[in-house]
Design a protein around this motif. Sequence first.
Motif, PDB file in Angstrom:
ATOM      1  N   THR A   1       4.819  -6.169  -2.021  1.00  0.00           N
ATOM      2  CA  THR A   1       3.866  -5.380  -1.214  1.00  0.00           C
ATOM      3  C   THR A   1       4.311  -5.370   0.248  1.00  0.00           C
ATOM      4  OG1 THR A   1       2.192  -6.296  -2.668  1.00  0.00           O
ATOM      5  CG2 THR A   1       1.388  -5.018  -0.815  1.00  0.00           C
ATOM      6  N   LEU A   2       4.725  -6.549   0.735  1.00  0.00           N
ATOM      7  CA  LEU A   2       5.153  -6.657   2.131  1.00  0.00           C
ATOM      8  C   LEU A   2       6.368  -5.761   2.403  1.00  0.00           C
ATOM      9  CD1 LEU A   2       4.857  -8.205   4.885  1.00  0.00           C
ATOM     10  CD2 LEU A   2       6.545  -9.807   3.996  1.00  0.00           C
ATOM     11  N   ILE A   3       7.332  -5.786   1.486  1.00  0.00           N
ATOM     12  CA  ILE A   3       8.560  -5.010   1.701  1.00  0.00           C
ATOM     13  C   ILE A   3       8.253  -3.510   1.604  1.00  0.00           C
ATOM     14  CG2 ILE A   3       9.536  -4.937  -0.679  1.00  0.00           C
ATOM     15  CD1 ILE A   3      11.700  -5.897   2.221  1.00  0.00           C
TER      16      ILE A   3
ATOM     17  N   TRP B   1      10.572   4.724  -0.293  1.00  0.00           N
ATOM     18  CA  TRP B   1       9.105   4.685  -0.392  1.00  0.00           C
ATOM     19  C   TRP B   1       8.635   3.462  -1.189  1.00  0.00           C
ATOM     20  CZ3 TRP B   1       6.322   7.440   2.828  1.00  0.00           C
ATOM     21  CH2 TRP B   1       6.868   8.605   3.370  1.00  0.00           C
ATOM     22  N   SER B   2       9.468   3.045  -2.153  1.00  0.00           N
ATOM     23  CA  SER B   2       9.059   1.891  -2.966  1.00  0.00           C
ATOM     24  C   SER B   2       9.432   0.563  -2.297  1.00  0.00           C
ATOM     25  CB  SER B   2       9.725   1.972  -4.335  1.00  0.00           C
ATOM     26  OG  SER B   2      11.122   1.818  -4.197  1.00  0.00           O
ATOM     27  N   GLY B   3      10.280   0.626  -1.286  1.00  0.00           N
ATOM     28  CA  GLY B   3      10.718  -0.600  -0.608  1.00  0.00           C
ATOM     29  C   GLY B   3      12.006  -1.160  -1.201  1.00  0.00           C
TER      30      GLY B   3
ATOM     31  N   THR C   1       6.412  -2.503   4.846  1.00  0.00           N
ATOM     32  CA  THR C   1       7.374  -2.471   5.965  1.00  0.00           C
ATOM     33  C   THR C   1       8.225  -1.211   5.878  1.00  0.00           C
ATOM     34  OG1 THR C   1       7.466  -4.860   5.803  1.00  0.00           O
ATOM     35  CG2 THR C   1       9.150  -3.839   7.155  1.00  0.00           C
ATOM     36  N   SER C   2       8.671  -0.912   4.665  1.00  0.00           N
ATOM     37  CA  SER C   2       9.532   0.243   4.451  1.00  0.00           C
ATOM     38  C   SER C   2       8.800   1.562   4.779  1.00  0.00           C
ATOM     39  CB  SER C   2       9.973   0.233   2.982  1.00  0.00           C
ATOM     40  OG  SER C   2      10.963   1.174   2.775  1.00  0.00           O
ATOM     41  N   ILE C   3       7.560   1.682   4.317  1.00  0.00           N
ATOM     42  CA  ILE C   3       6.784   2.902   4.602  1.00  0.00           C
ATOM     43  C   ILE C   3       6.504   2.996   6.109  1.00  0.00           C
ATOM     44  CG2 ILE C   3       4.544   4.070   4.215  1.00  0.00           C
ATOM     45  CD1 ILE C   3       4.652   2.948   1.320  1.00  0.00           C
ATOM     46  N   GLY C   4       6.168   1.847   6.708  1.00  0.00           N
ATOM     47  CA  GLY C   4       5.922   1.809   8.152  1.00  0.00           C
ATOM     48  C   GLY C   4       7.141   2.304   8.924  1.00  0.00           C
TER      49      GLY C   4
END
Lengths: 128, 237
Positions: free
Chosen positions: B169-171, B141-143, B174-177
Amino acid sequence: MFKLLFPSWRFFDRPSTQEVFLEFYTSTENKSETEKWTEIEAPPRKFWQLLHNPQENCRLFLQSKIEELLEEDIQENSKAMKELEKCAQATLSLYTNKALTVFRFRVCAQTANNNKDILFESMPIEVD
Amino acid sequence: MISLEQTLSISIKLVSLSCVIQAAELFRLRTFLVKSKIIKISAALFYAICASLLLVSTLTLSSIFLKTAAILLVLQLCILWALQRPFNGGSDYMTINALVCLSVAQNSSTAAPYAMGYLAIQLTLSYFLAGFAKITEAKWWSGEALKHFINRSSYSVPIGIKKLSQHSTLIQLTSIGLLLVEIGFPIIFLAKITLPIFLSTTLVFHLLNFWVFGLNRFFFAWLACYPALLWLIQNYR
């Protein structure tokens, strides 16, 4: 066979506490001891490799085999040690063109706090 | 509306494409694998297996023969036997699953709908279970987990991607997506309208997996199962 038909599909579920990688000592150049140990670098990825990527897939195959072998006590198990040497030599020759007669390898682990532990260091190995 | 016959015909061609790619890679590596004593069978036998897989899958892809799933399955199993383990993990599992289902479907019209349905369910599970295994990990969740795999795993990740992964923020987004797509994939069974969105997103996801981690075989192995999913959703809702 059961695993083939009913895979767990748990890809990348959690980061491992230590990532294992190999370093090789092949250099005869006048470098310091630390500089002589190098990791194998794969060449930059090209889009056509979507259709044909044998080297990279073979490296991943060897890597998973090495990780499995490391679960055994390689110091005590000569068969596993022989297999490990074979996999290390194969990994090295995948990306090295220069003719080698002898090399050394070591198994390293990068820990969560980015430290490098050396798990095993081989004696010089003569190339077949 | 896609019929069962069309589904079988498209699926066998797509799985053959996957087999052509896999066989060509092994054929290229054959001398290396034999010389480095990675395979436990004779060189001649390994060459014969790789060449047969390449030949049968090429003939299937070019529509010369189509009822070849069982032959391709046997040849794929021979390769697993020669290597004593999967060559490429998940993509081997998915290819074998597709070939088992197609072998059943090509030889029994009664069992065909069940076999293709099973393949569609396995495809759905491959996304859902991968997501389910991740959702309890706070690092996903945190990337942080994605960043870890990009920067510290054994995959050879392009430098540019490693640099991009430093944008927290990007990572994280992407991870949540990725988590939402994987865990939300079964929604396609409830809302047909989401099907093209999910399938195009997962195709992009597999292309990114290739570019980031070098996993080219996954793209074709998963693509080969999409017709079965399309057929199941269109016919059983």
